[in-house]
Design a protein around this motif. Structure first.
Motif, short mmCIF file in Angstrom:
data_model
loop_
_atom_site.label_atom_id
_atom_site.label_comp_id
_atom_site.label_asym_id
_atom_site.label_seq_id
_atom_site.Cartn_x
_atom_site.Cartn_y
_atom_site.Cartn_z
N MET A 263 0.81 -1.22 0.00
CA MET A 263 0.00 0.00 0.00
C MET A 263 0.85 1.27 0.00
SD MET A 263 -3.08 -1.16 2.60
CE MET A 263 -3.90 0.44 2.52
N GLY A 264 2.13 1.12 0.33
CA GLY A 264 2.99 2.29 0.37
C GLY A 264 2.94 3.01 1.70
N ASP A 265 2.35 2.37 2.72
CA ASP A 265 2.29 2.99 4.05
C ASP A 265 3.64 2.95 4.76
OD1 ASP A 265 -0.38 3.46 3.64
OD2 ASP A 265 -1.05 1.65 4.67
N ARG A 266 4.55 2.15 4.25
CA ARG A 266 5.92 2.14 4.76
C ARG A 266 6.86 1.97 3.57
NH1 ARG A 266 8.65 -2.61 5.02
NH2 ARG A 266 7.48 -4.50 4.50
N GLY A 267 8.08 2.44 3.71
CA GLY A 267 9.04 2.33 2.64
C GLY A 267 9.48 0.89 2.45
N SER A 268 9.73 0.52 1.19
CA SER A 268 10.16 -0.85 0.90
C SER A 268 10.95 -0.85 -0.40
CB SER A 268 8.96 -1.78 0.78
OG SER A 268 9.36 -3.06 0.34
N SER A 269 12.02 -1.63 -0.45
CA SER A 269 12.82 -1.76 -1.67
C SER A 269 12.21 -2.80 -2.61
CB SER A 269 14.26 -2.17 -1.32
OG SER A 269 14.26 -3.41 -0.61
N LYS A 270 11.25 -3.56 -2.12
CA LYS A 270 10.63 -4.62 -2.92
C LYS A 270 9.58 -4.03 -3.87
CE LYS A 270 9.86 -8.44 -0.76
NZ LYS A 270 9.28 -9.47 0.13
N GLU A 271 9.46 -4.63 -5.07
CA GLU A 271 8.42 -4.23 -6.00
C GLU A 271 7.04 -4.48 -5.36
OE1 GLU A 271 8.44 -2.86 -9.08
OE2 GLU A 271 10.59 -2.56 -8.81
N PRO A 272 6.05 -3.60 -5.62
CA PRO A 272 4.74 -3.76 -4.97
C PRO A 272 4.15 -5.17 -5.11
CG PRO A 272 4.84 -1.65 -6.07
CD PRO A 272 6.10 -2.37 -6.43
N LEU A 273 4.17 -5.73 -6.34
CA LEU A 273 3.58 -7.06 -6.52
C LEU A 273 4.39 -8.14 -5.83
CD1 LEU A 273 2.20 -7.09 -10.18
CD2 LEU A 273 0.93 -6.93 -8.02
N GLY A 274 5.64 -7.85 -5.50
CA GLY A 274 6.42 -8.79 -4.71
C GLY A 274 5.82 -9.00 -3.33
N HIS A 275 5.25 -7.93 -2.76
CA HIS A 275 4.57 -8.06 -1.46
C HIS A 275 3.30 -8.91 -1.61
CE1 HIS A 275 7.10 -5.24 0.72
NE2 HIS A 275 7.01 -4.39 -0.29
N VAL A 276 2.61 -8.75 -2.75
CA VAL A 276 1.39 -9.52 -2.98
C VAL A 276 1.70 -11.01 -3.06
CG1 VAL A 276 -0.52 -9.94 -4.59
CG2 VAL A 276 0.24 -7.60 -4.14
N THR A 277 2.68 -11.37 -3.88
CA THR A 277 3.01 -12.79 -4.02
C THR A 277 3.53 -13.38 -2.71
OG1 THR A 277 5.20 -12.17 -4.89
CG2 THR A 277 3.47 -12.63 -6.49
N LYS A 278 4.19 -12.55 -1.91
CA LYS A 278 4.65 -13.02 -0.59
C LYS A 278 3.46 -13.34 0.30
CE LYS A 278 8.24 -13.62 2.18
NZ LYS A 278 9.32 -14.57 1.87
N ILE A 279 2.45 -12.49 0.29
CA ILE A 279 1.25 -12.74 1.09
C ILE A 279 0.56 -14.02 0.62
CG2 ILE A 279 -1.07 -11.88 1.67
CD1 ILE A 279 0.05 -9.03 1.38
N LEU A 280 0.38 -14.12 -0.69
CA LEU A 280 -0.35 -15.27 -1.23
C LEU A 280 0.40 -16.58 -1.01
CD1 LEU A 280 -1.69 -13.75 -4.58
CD2 LEU A 280 -2.99 -14.22 -2.50
N SER A 281 1.72 -16.57 -1.20
CA SER A 281 2.48 -17.80 -1.04
C SER A 281 2.43 -18.31 0.39
CB SER A 281 3.94 -17.58 -1.46
OG SER A 281 4.55 -16.59 -0.65
N SER A 282 2.30 -17.41 1.36
CA SER A 282 2.24 -17.85 2.76
C SER A 282 0.82 -18.16 3.22
CB SER A 282 2.85 -16.78 3.67
OG SER A 282 2.14 -15.57 3.57
#
Length: 706
Positions: A263-282
């Motif tokens: 969502m961009g509520d905190r800084g991250s070096s990861k691509e946005p969809l990388g966070h999505v796939t991380k959520i889904l994979s877990s």
């Protein structure tokens, strides 16, 4: 419509399909015009160029910021190394104009001097009075063009084909038929009114009060309020929202990091969809308590969120989760109630009610379907972010295909009906979608199998195979093929259905799936020529379409209509067969395309083996003296047991002889006979489920439900 061609800056050139005229579209401002862009004329004439500088802009589709260079006209998602906030030329309030973004429906503001666009109302801006509105110039209608895989983030609008010609639904006039955005009908979904009527007095706040960990403040765990814990927070939570076991609670914290990272509520070096796939994979195989946690986290972060971009991404995340797994039964109604409360929430932008409505209609849908097997592909994720559909290619046996749009919730059975409707088929029951590999292995899709889940599976297999074999290695590929599965009689008035039956029959004859005599093959070849080319042109006239050698088979083109086993090595023999086909063909003058198809089908229906699905099996009844391996040939007439070597029929059982049947994971069993004497026959096979399904379908059609 031809593909857009970039002509300079943010402009692309297109051709309107209905008129053939060229028009021009700006990928940033969303403008389109029949006239060549003035700014390009100036630039091409050697006019002064603007100062070299980058500006930051917001893409409405993705909620991401991108960067635009005023000099080079380049756009990029990545912040340039030399990026500096551009000095904006002085401009008055009158230089601003309001526009509506066609993809999101939101109003944005565009400055004609600085070329900037903004979602915020410029200071001092007043919408021009309707009474003083200038006459509008006639402009091409705008529709969205799908974004290509390039560095340019903004999709370009293009004129719609105002008077586009309709292609035949039977596939006869065109090799390809483009799918429209409404290919997958929302009719299968319940209406918002119907769903919200079932909420009753359930609220998300009551769910929070009952199941959230409210005792979480300070050293003594003082109790927080329902409103505070369920509203946006610009910092990480220190414990899970729900009451979770310690191991799941720690995972919940990591999930929240990925939610806020996307969502961009905190800084991250990861691509946005990388966070999505991380959520889904877990979470794909996680307990439902943890899945509920992520839904609650998303609700928290979109509720009272002051940042529009963050809110957009939060709702995107909600839609993506609803494409992958359902909330628990205890959260289903509270989550629906939360979305229902946002149907009139326009504080964060007009997009909130649209996302909320989309989510409401998918909650009961994913609840019925259950979790999917695979993480969505990148293409599907991008479509979900826009509440859009994905285009898939559906192939036919004659190498024609159509493009159809579908979504994350569409099942194979629904898609079969959709394709049949698109083709104009009256009864979709006989037809099905098959998964066909590049090794010519095929499998009929299960009714409840989700199309895009299977596409994700294919992609994962390809990635794993390339990783194991290397990038340049040949890997197995898959495609969807729509064809006949059950050979029921089709009404003569169902022209599209007859075409599909004819296509299947002629393909099977030419591929020698059915044993037939040479004379049968010649007669059927003549009917195929009549169906394809119409009446014989007359004695002494040549067939230009049939002259020469086919590049694939190396045989004369007319031989393509003959069963492969009758291909001869000698040229003289081939010419003899061709002359026989032409002689029979000449006698068919006057037959229409439909009459030729019906005659062809009448001919092959007389064969005992016509319409058979073949299954290799091993009989387990030694007393019946079958070979150790046989072929079960099942069609609308009954069950045939065939010797795979001699092609001899070893036994025949009509469906009137079948008392009952069944299957297991590695067997199929059928009981035949009458009241006085019955025989139970066991077959060892790993295709028992499909055999059972086909027998059941034929018995119910022939004998009525059993």
């Amino acid at each position: 419509m031809s593909a857009p061609v970039k002509i300079g800056g943010d402009w692309v050139e297109n051709t309107d399909a209905s008129t053939g005229r060229k028009y021009y579209a700006n990928t940033v401002t969303k403008e389109s015009s029949w006239e060549y862009p003035t700014e390009l004329k100036v630039a091409e004439a050697g006019g002064a160029k603007p100062k070299d500088e980058w500006v930051e802009k917001l893409d409405a589709n993705s909620g991401n910021y991108y960067y635009y260079n005023r000099t080079t006209k380049d756009t990029t998602w990545d912040k340039p190394a030399d990026f500096k906030p551009a000095e904006k030329p002085a401009a008055g309030v009158s230089d601003w104009a309001s526009k509506v973004d066609p993809s999101s429906g939101q109003t944005y503001y565009y400055n004609k001097v600085t070329k900037e666009s903004s979602w915020e109302v410029p200071a001092g801006f007043v919408e021009p009075s309707a009474n003083k509105e200038e006459p509008k110039k006639e402009e091409p209608k705008k529709v969205e063009v799908k974004k290509a895989a390039s560095s340019s983030p903004a999709p370009a609008p293009a004129p719609a084909a105002a008077a586009a010609k309709k292609t035949s639904p039977t596939r006869e006039t065109s090799k390809t038929t483009s799918g429209k955005d409404d290919d997958t009908s929302d009719d299968i979904l319940k209406s918002v009114e119907e769903i919200t009527a079932g909420i009753g007095d359930v609220t998300f706040e009551s769910f929070v009060e009952e199941f959230f960990k409210l005792d979480r403040k300070g050293m003594f765990n003082s109790k927080t309020s329902v409103e505070k814990i369920s509203s946006w927070k610009n910092e990480l939570i220190k414990t899970s929202l729900l009451q979770l076991p310690p191991d799941l609670a720690s995972e919940a914290l990591q999930t929240f990091r990925n939610v806020t990272g996307y969502m961009g509520d905190r800084g991250s070096s990861k691509e946005p969809l990388g966070h999505v796939t991380k959520i889904l994979s877990s979470l794909m195989l996680a307990p439902e308590q943890l899945r509920d946690e992520v839904y609650c986290q998303i609700c928290k972060q979109v509720n009272n969120n002051p940042d529009q971009v963050s809110t957009v991404r939060g709702w995107q995340l909600m839609v993506i989760m609803l494409s992958s797994f359902p909330p628990s039964s205890r959260l289903q109604l509270p989550l629906t109630a939360f979305c229902a409360n946002k149907l009139k929430d326009v504080d964060g932008g007009d997009f909130v009610p649209k996302y909320a409505e989309f989510a409401i209609r998918r909650i009961p849908r994913i609840f019925d379907l259950g979790p999917r097997r695979e993480i969505p592909t990148q293409v599907e994720l991008e479509a979900l972010k826009r509440c859009a559909k994905v285009t898939v290619r559906i192939n036919f046996l004659d190498n024609k295909y159509i493009m159809v749009q579908t979504d994350s919730w569409t099942t194979a059975q629904e898609f079969n009906e959709l394709v049949a409707k698109k083709l104009g088929i009256e009864d979709p029951t006989p037809y099905a979608l098959f998964e066909v590999s590049s090794d010519d292995e095929e499998r009929v899709l299960e009714p409840e199998e989700r199309l895009l889940d299977l596409v994700s599976y294919w992609q994962r297999l390809a990635v794993e195979e390339r990783k194991g074999k290397g990038k340049g290695a040949k890997i197995q590929e898959f495609q969807f093929v729509f064809k006949v599965r059950l050979f029921f009689d089709v009404s003569d008035s169902d022209h599209a259905g007859i075409e599909m039956m004819y296509l299947q029959a002629s393909t099977d004859v030419v591929d020698a799936r059915y044993p037939c005599t040479e004379q049968d093959s010649l007669t059927l070849a003549a009917l195929q020529v009549q169906e394809k080319y119409g009446d014989h042109p007359g004695p002494g006239k040549e067939f230009t379409d049939l002259e020469g050698v086919d590049s694939k088979t190396g045989k004369p083109k007319l031989m393509n209509f003959l069963a492969h086993k009758y291909f001869a090595d000698g040229e003289d023999r081939n010419q003899e067969l061709i002359q026989q086909i032409l002689k029979l063909y000449a006698k068919l003058s006057g037959y229409s395309t439909q009459e030729a198809r019906l005659s062809y089908l009448d001919y092959v229906k007389s064969w005992k083996i016509y319409g058979s699905a073949y299954f290799f099996a091993e009989p387990q009844n030694s007393s019946l003296r079958f070979p150790s391996a046989i072929v079960l040939a099942i069609n609308s007439k009954g069950i045939l047991i065939v010797d795979p070597d001699t092609k001899e029929f070893l036994a025949e059982y009509t469906f009137k002889d079948v008392v009952t049947w069944g299957h297991s994971s590695n067997s199929f069993v059928v009981v035949t006979g009458g009241m006085m004497r019955q025989t139970k026959i066991y077959f060892k096979t790993d295709q028992g489920k499909e055999i059972n399904s086909i027998v059941k379908s034929y018995v119910e059609r022939v004998m009525g439900p059993k």
